[in-house]
Design a protein around this motif. Structure first.
Motif, mmCIF file in Angstrom:
data_model
loop_
_atom_site.group_PDB
_atom_site.id
_atom_site.type_symbol
_atom_site.label_atom_id
_atom_site.label_comp_id
_atom_site.label_asym_id
_atom_site.label_seq_id
_atom_site.Cartn_x
_atom_site.Cartn_y
_atom_site.Cartn_z
ATOM 1 N N GLY A 10 0.779 -1.237 0.000
ATOM 2 C CA GLY A 10 0.000 0.000 0.000
ATOM 3 C C GLY A 10 0.803 1.276 0.000
ATOM 4 N N ALA A 11 2.140 1.198 0.015
ATOM 5 C CA ALA A 11 2.967 2.406 0.034
ATOM 6 C C ALA A 11 2.964 3.083 -1.335
ATOM 7 C CB ALA A 11 4.399 2.047 0.440
ATOM 8 N N GLY A 12 2.854 4.394 -1.339
ATOM 9 C CA GLY A 12 2.885 5.158 -2.582
ATOM 10 C C GLY A 12 4.309 5.556 -2.920
ATOM 11 N N VAL A 13 5.054 4.640 -3.509
ATOM 12 C CA VAL A 13 6.466 4.875 -3.806
ATOM 13 C C VAL A 13 6.722 4.721 -5.301
ATOM 14 C CG1 VAL A 13 7.389 4.288 -1.542
ATOM 15 C CG2 VAL A 13 6.895 2.449 -3.168
ATOM 16 N N VAL A 14 7.811 5.352 -5.779
ATOM 17 C CA VAL A 14 8.089 5.341 -7.208
ATOM 18 C C VAL A 14 9.598 5.355 -7.441
ATOM 19 C CG1 VAL A 14 7.897 7.867 -7.353
ATOM 20 C CG2 VAL A 14 7.599 6.466 -9.414
ATOM 21 N N GLY A 61 22.134 -13.617 -17.329
ATOM 22 C CA GLY A 61 22.384 -12.735 -16.208
ATOM 23 C C GLY A 61 21.192 -12.800 -15.270
ATOM 24 N N TYR A 62 21.000 -11.788 -14.483
ATOM 25 C CA TYR A 62 19.795 -11.727 -13.661
ATOM 26 C C TYR A 62 19.323 -10.275 -13.628
ATOM 27 C CZ TYR A 62 16.357 -12.518 -10.032
ATOM 28 O OH TYR A 62 15.164 -12.608 -9.343
ATOM 29 N N PRO A 63 18.374 -9.922 -14.512
ATOM 30 C CA PRO A 63 17.894 -8.533 -14.543
ATOM 31 C C PRO A 63 17.229 -8.170 -13.226
ATOM 32 C CG PRO A 63 16.483 -9.949 -15.882
ATOM 33 C CD PRO A 63 17.664 -10.780 -15.481
ATOM 34 N N PHE A 64 17.717 -7.106 -12.608
ATOM 35 C CA PHE A 64 17.224 -6.722 -11.290
ATOM 36 C C PHE A 64 17.515 -5.240 -11.059
ATOM 37 C CE2 PHE A 64 17.998 -6.161 -6.670
ATOM 38 C CZ PHE A 64 16.788 -6.626 -6.170
ATOM 39 N N PRO A 65 16.500 -4.400 -10.861
ATOM 40 C CA PRO A 65 16.730 -2.988 -10.562
ATOM 41 C C PRO A 65 17.392 -2.877 -9.187
ATOM 42 C CG PRO A 65 14.471 -3.387 -11.281
ATOM 43 C CD PRO A 65 15.065 -4.717 -10.940
ATOM 44 N N TYR A 66 18.682 -2.601 -9.162
ATOM 45 C CA TYR A 66 19.492 -2.739 -7.958
ATOM 46 C C TYR A 66 19.810 -1.402 -7.281
ATOM 47 C CZ TYR A 66 23.502 -4.480 -5.175
ATOM 48 O OH TYR A 66 24.380 -4.796 -4.174
ATOM 49 N N VAL A 67 20.322 -0.451 -8.048
ATOM 50 C CA VAL A 67 20.723 0.842 -7.479
ATOM 51 C C VAL A 67 19.787 1.908 -8.051
ATOM 52 C CG1 VAL A 67 22.606 2.502 -7.240
ATOM 53 C CG2 VAL A 67 23.099 0.050 -7.242
ATOM 54 N N CYS A 68 18.686 2.146 -7.343
ATOM 55 C CA CYS A 68 17.588 2.941 -7.904
ATOM 56 C C CYS A 68 17.166 4.089 -6.977
ATOM 57 C CB CYS A 68 16.367 2.050 -8.141
ATOM 58 S SG CYS A 68 16.707 0.537 -9.070
ATOM 59 N N PRO A 69 17.309 5.338 -7.414
ATOM 60 C CA PRO A 69 16.738 6.457 -6.656
ATOM 61 C C PRO A 69 15.220 6.290 -6.569
ATOM 62 C CG PRO A 69 18.238 7.240 -8.358
ATOM 63 C CD PRO A 69 18.005 5.785 -8.626
ATOM 64 N N THR A 70 14.714 6.296 -5.342
ATOM 65 C CA THR A 70 13.298 6.003 -5.103
ATOM 66 C C THR A 70 12.737 7.000 -4.104
ATOM 67 O OG1 THR A 70 13.724 3.656 -5.511
ATOM 68 C CG2 THR A 70 11.680 4.207 -4.367
ATOM 69 N N ALA A 71 11.521 7.461 -4.354
ATOM 70 C CA ALA A 71 10.886 8.452 -3.491
ATOM 71 C C ALA A 71 9.407 8.127 -3.341
ATOM 72 C CB ALA A 71 11.058 9.855 -4.083
ATOM 73 N N SER A 72 8.749 8.901 -2.489
ATOM 74 C CA SER A 72 7.297 8.779 -2.425
ATOM 75 C C SER A 72 6.713 9.474 -3.649
ATOM 76 C CB SER A 72 6.756 9.437 -1.152
ATOM 77 O OG SER A 72 6.905 10.843 -1.216
ATOM 78 N N LYS A 73 5.544 9.037 -4.073
ATOM 79 C CA LYS A 73 4.906 9.661 -5.226
ATOM 80 C C LYS A 73 4.592 11.128 -4.950
ATOM 81 C CE LYS A 73 2.938 5.456 -7.226
ATOM 82 N NZ LYS A 73 1.719 4.731 -7.648
ATOM 83 N N ALA A 74 4.266 11.425 -3.706
ATOM 84 C CA ALA A 74 3.969 12.813 -3.336
ATOM 85 C C ALA A 74 5.214 13.679 -3.475
ATOM 86 C CB ALA A 74 3.435 12.868 -1.903
#
Length: 322
Positions: A87-91, A199-212
């Motif tokens: 339920g977290a609003g993250v992006v 390989g193994y596709p995986f979003p590893y080093v990702c800047p992430t924030a709340s949608k707000a």
């Protein structure tokens, strides 16, 4: 065009320095662009008054992002998908490494997958990238996580190497170079994601924030991406200086560790840090499977349009221009 960009940056930095609390989740080399940006004052260059803090593990960092105590965190796709399903609003706004660069280090006495049965493998925290890596390795080796092999939370890569030396665990997933910190303990590499057929596709080093936060601070987020892109370029082109900064943050001067870690991550850093949709889709489906009724989709938690803007505007080409 370049002149206008410089004027915008300088005026923005002078008059609109935006405060941001940033968090990185590991001192290992795949995360180095976050602290290189601090050491080289790149956050300041792009108009940010940034406080950079260390929060071990993506699962802890995403909680801080959701709570609002952290503006933007370096968080893996798995942790983001799990939070979103809850339920977290993250992006996720971009991704600088889109694979899981781990080796499965085992005691020298372990010569086959079957010999891992009944023993323990060490990770940082449940839900972390090391946890994902451990489970991926065990499944690849036809072993059932938690049933055939116990998964223990022992801490970051340095702590995992220490637990390995003391015999608390007989195996651990190691990021680039960490195997050199076992300090003479007999070991072998039983498996590596680099050897997987695709390989193994995986979003590893990702800047992430709340949608707000993204909605209300798109300009600030764009500046952050600019700082991290330039820090990545610094890493790729200024080897010895980058290794010195890594030594400061990892608190290790072991040359074999620093060289191996540097070389491994240098191959993986994305010049254009878009999110690998295939890898994120895997994480979304795994997270949704643990939450019956979830309708979460990749596009619900990925918005890397600012990266596309920077590419279209020529910013990335200017940074990487010889």
């Amino acid at each position: 065009m370049l002149f206008l960009g410089v004027v915008w940056l300088c005026s923005g930095a002078a008059t609109q320095a935006q405060q941001q609390t940033l968090a990185f989740s590991s001192v290992d080399s795949p995360n180095a662009n976050w602290y290189i940006a601090k050491e080289r004052q790149l956050y300041k260059k792009y108009g940010l008054d940034a406080e950079l803090i260390f929060i071990p593990s993506s699962t802890t960092t995403i909680s801080a992002v959701v709570a609002g105590s952290v503006s933007v965190g370096n968080i893996s796709g798995g942790a983001t998908a799990n939070a979103a399903v809850g339920g977290a609003g993250v992006v996720v706004v971009g991704c600088f490494i889109n694979t899981l660069p781990y080796d499965l280090v085992v005691h020298e006495s372990i010569r086959s997958a079957q010999q891992l049965k009944g023993k323990s493998i060490g990770i940082s925290r449940v839900g972390s990238s090391s946890d994902v890596a451990a489970r991926v390795f065990l499944k690849e080796l036809k072993l059932e996580p938690d049933k055939d092999v116990a998964i223990l939370q022992v801490g970051g890569s340095t702590e995992r190497a220490a637990a390995f030396r003391t015999g608390r665990i007989v195996a651990f997933p190691a990021p680039p170079g960490v195997v050199h910190l076992t300090q003479g303990m007999p070991h072998r590499i039983l498996a590596s994601t680099a050897d997987f057929p695709k390989g193994y596709p995986f979003p590893y080093v990702c800047p992430t924030a709340s949608k707000a936060f993204l909605k209300n601070n798109r300009d600030g987020m764009k500046r952050l991406l600019m700082a991290l892109i330039e820090a990545t370029h610094f890493y790729k082109t200024r080897k010895e200086e980058s290794k010195k900064i890594m030594a400061k943050y990892t608190r290790h001067t072991n040359e074999a560790f620093l060289e191996s870690a540097y070389q491994s991550s240098n191959k993986l850093f994305e010049q254009v840090p878009l999110v690998n949709r295939e890898g994120m889709d895997v994480q979304v489906k795994e997270a949704a499977a643990r939450k019956p009724g979830s309708t979460l989709k990749v596009d619900d938690i990925v918005d890397d349009s600012l990266v596309l803007e920077l590419e279209k505007e020529g910013f990335i080409n200017r940074i990487y221009k010889p």
